[in-house]
Motif scaffolding. Structure first.
Motif, mmCIF file in Angstrom:
data_model
loop_
_atom_site.group_PDB
_atom_site.id
_atom_site.type_symbol
_atom_site.label_atom_id
_atom_site.label_comp_id
_atom_site.label_asym_id
_atom_site.label_seq_id
_atom_site.Cartn_x
_atom_site.Cartn_y
_atom_site.Cartn_z
ATOM 1 N N SER A 1 -62.882 -11.350 16.214
ATOM 2 C CA SER A 1 -62.609 -10.122 17.086
ATOM 3 C C SER A 1 -63.868 -9.501 17.548
ATOM 4 O O SER A 1 -64.753 -9.292 17.108
ATOM 5 C CB SER A 1 -61.991 -9.030 16.043
ATOM 6 N N CYS A 2 -63.583 -8.799 18.725
ATOM 7 C CA CYS A 2 -64.553 -8.126 19.396
ATOM 8 C C CYS A 2 -63.954 -6.765 19.960
ATOM 9 O O CYS A 2 -62.952 -6.933 20.882
ATOM 10 C CB CYS A 2 -65.306 -9.118 20.507
ATOM 11 N N ALA A 3 -64.377 -5.805 19.453
ATOM 12 C CA ALA A 3 -63.851 -4.358 19.683
ATOM 13 C C ALA A 3 -64.951 -3.582 20.813
ATOM 14 O O ALA A 3 -66.093 -3.731 20.471
ATOM 15 C CB ALA A 3 -63.696 -3.608 18.530
ATOM 16 N N ALA A 4 -64.384 -3.399 21.838
ATOM 17 C CA ALA A 4 -65.259 -2.712 22.827
ATOM 18 C C ALA A 4 -64.929 -1.371 22.849
ATOM 19 O O ALA A 4 -63.906 -0.789 23.148
ATOM 20 C CB ALA A 4 -64.807 -3.377 24.367
ATOM 21 N N SER A 5 -66.095 -0.572 23.167
ATOM 22 C CA SER A 5 -66.064 0.865 23.405
ATOM 23 C C SER A 5 -65.948 1.266 24.776
ATOM 24 O O SER A 5 -66.078 0.582 25.750
ATOM 25 C CB SER A 5 -67.172 1.593 22.849
ATOM 26 N N GLY A 6 -65.538 2.518 25.165
ATOM 27 C CA GLY A 6 -65.516 2.800 26.505
ATOM 28 C C GLY A 6 -64.173 2.545 27.113
ATOM 29 O O GLY A 6 -63.206 2.014 26.494
ATOM 30 N N THR A 7 -64.017 2.883 28.615
ATOM 31 C CA THR A 7 -62.766 2.722 29.173
ATOM 32 C C THR A 7 -62.691 1.672 30.189
ATOM 33 O O THR A 7 -61.745 1.301 30.767
ATOM 34 C CB THR A 7 -62.647 4.032 29.865
ATOM 35 N N ILE A 8 -63.994 0.730 30.203
ATOM 36 C CA ILE A 8 -63.656 -0.184 31.225
ATOM 37 C C ILE A 8 -63.305 -1.469 30.660
ATOM 38 O O ILE A 8 -62.972 -2.531 31.369
ATOM 39 C CB ILE A 8 -65.068 -0.490 31.847
ATOM 40 N N ALA A 9 -63.247 -1.723 29.633
ATOM 41 C CA ALA A 9 -62.801 -2.958 28.755
ATOM 42 C C ALA A 9 -61.555 -3.425 29.417
ATOM 43 O O ALA A 9 -61.546 -4.685 29.544
ATOM 44 C CB ALA A 9 -62.718 -2.890 27.239
ATOM 45 N N SER A 10 -60.542 -2.658 29.592
ATOM 46 C CA SER A 10 -59.344 -3.271 30.012
ATOM 47 C C SER A 10 -59.343 -3.942 31.193
ATOM 48 O O SER A 10 -58.482 -4.306 31.772
ATOM 49 C CB SER A 10 -58.125 -2.445 29.758
ATOM 50 N N ARG A 11 -60.222 -3.577 32.185
ATOM 51 C CA ARG A 11 -60.540 -3.843 33.564
ATOM 52 C C ARG A 11 -61.666 -4.600 33.480
ATOM 53 O O ARG A 11 -62.013 -5.298 34.779
ATOM 54 C CB ARG A 11 -60.659 -2.718 34.414
ATOM 55 N N SER A 12 -61.831 -5.585 32.463
ATOM 56 C CA SER A 12 -63.330 -6.424 32.578
ATOM 57 C C SER A 12 -62.772 -7.889 32.116
ATOM 58 O O SER A 12 -61.680 -7.712 31.498
ATOM 59 C CB SER A 12 -64.126 -5.994 31.691
ATOM 60 N N THR A 13 -63.370 -8.781 32.261
ATOM 61 C CA THR A 13 -63.526 -10.128 31.807
ATOM 62 C C THR A 13 -64.289 -10.023 30.723
ATOM 63 O O THR A 13 -65.215 -9.379 30.590
ATOM 64 C CB THR A 13 -64.068 -10.921 32.935
ATOM 65 N N MET A 14 -63.585 -10.584 29.794
ATOM 66 C CA MET A 14 -64.248 -10.575 28.415
ATOM 67 C C MET A 14 -64.309 -12.036 27.821
ATOM 68 O O MET A 14 -63.434 -12.937 28.270
ATOM 69 C CB MET A 14 -63.543 -9.773 27.249
ATOM 70 N N GLY A 15 -65.184 -12.378 27.091
ATOM 71 C CA GLY A 15 -65.451 -13.983 26.656
ATOM 72 C C GLY A 15 -66.275 -13.969 25.408
ATOM 73 O O GLY A 15 -66.600 -13.245 24.795
ATOM 74 N N TRP A 16 -66.217 -15.268 24.897
ATOM 75 C CA TRP A 16 -67.003 -15.754 23.697
ATOM 76 C C TRP A 16 -68.011 -16.853 24.265
ATOM 77 O O TRP A 16 -67.725 -17.790 25.010
ATOM 78 C CB TRP A 16 -66.162 -16.184 22.607
ATOM 79 N N TYR A 17 -69.234 -16.782 23.771
ATOM 80 C CA TYR A 17 -70.175 -17.482 23.920
ATOM 81 C C TYR A 17 -70.798 -17.932 22.524
ATOM 82 O O TYR A 17 -70.703 -17.389 21.705
ATOM 83 C CB TYR A 17 -71.351 -17.201 24.757
ATOM 84 N N ARG A 18 -71.376 -19.098 22.595
ATOM 85 C CA ARG A 18 -71.933 -19.532 21.282
ATOM 86 C C ARG A 18 -73.359 -20.117 21.530
ATOM 87 O O ARG A 18 -73.767 -20.659 22.661
ATOM 88 C CB ARG A 18 -71.081 -20.423 20.480
ATOM 89 N N GLN A 19 -74.159 -20.054 20.479
ATOM 90 C CA GLN A 19 -75.680 -20.540 20.433
ATOM 91 C C GLN A 19 -75.940 -21.226 19.172
ATOM 92 O O GLN A 19 -75.808 -20.657 18.021
ATOM 93 C CB GLN A 19 -76.676 -19.723 20.981
ATOM 94 N N ALA A 20 -76.076 -22.604 19.255
ATOM 95 C CA ALA A 20 -76.455 -23.345 18.095
ATOM 96 C C ALA A 20 -78.031 -23.389 17.939
ATOM 97 O O ALA A 20 -78.515 -23.217 18.967
ATOM 98 C CB ALA A 20 -75.713 -24.677 18.048
ATOM 99 N N PRO A 21 -78.492 -23.627 16.810
ATOM 100 C CA PRO A 21 -80.052 -23.581 16.714
ATOM 101 C C PRO A 21 -80.803 -24.703 17.611
ATOM 102 O O PRO A 21 -80.254 -25.846 17.829
ATOM 103 C CB PRO A 21 -80.207 -23.897 15.166
#
Length: 113
Positions: free
Chosen positions: A21-41
């Motif tokens: 889960s990723c909770a965003a503060s502020g008022t722009i989240a609902s109008r934004s693109t959100m995503g998940w990225y990952r980084q392995a060693p």
């Protein structure tokens, strides 16, 4: 200022599931693109999945059919099923709004074989 707070990482056996889960503060989240990225060693950060404000989704080929991204209000989720050891990485949430982008602090996902 936008803050992203991730949760849900952990240790799981291969074939298991986790939900991030990723909770965003502020008022722009609902109008934004959100995503998940990952980084392995030793590897570069890579895209896992994104979701637009209109709920259009995009997935990396390596996770298609196993991971599902979704959103509700200011929170984005990543349901990860059939996890593999190669999914082990730090997973980061990203919010993109116009030319502005924000990253979360990351959450560790470890998949044991």
């Amino acid at each position: 200022q936008v803050q992203l707070v991730e949760s849900g990482g952990g240790l799981v056996q291969a074939g298991g599931s986790l939900r991030l889960s990723c909770a965003a503060s502020g008022t722009i989240a609902s109008r934004s693109t959100m995503g998940w990225y990952r980084q392995a060693p030793g590897r570069q950060r890579e895209l896992v999945a994104t979701i637009t404000s209109g709920d259009n989704t995009n997935y990396a080929d390596s996770v298609k059919g196993r991971f599902t991204i979704s959103r509700a209000k200011n929170t984005v989720y990543l349901q990860m099923n059939s996890l593999k050891p190669e999914d082990t990485a730090v997973y980061y949430c990203k919010l993109l709004f116009g030319v502005f982008y924000y990253w979360g602090q990351g959450t560790q996902v470890t998949v044991s074989s």
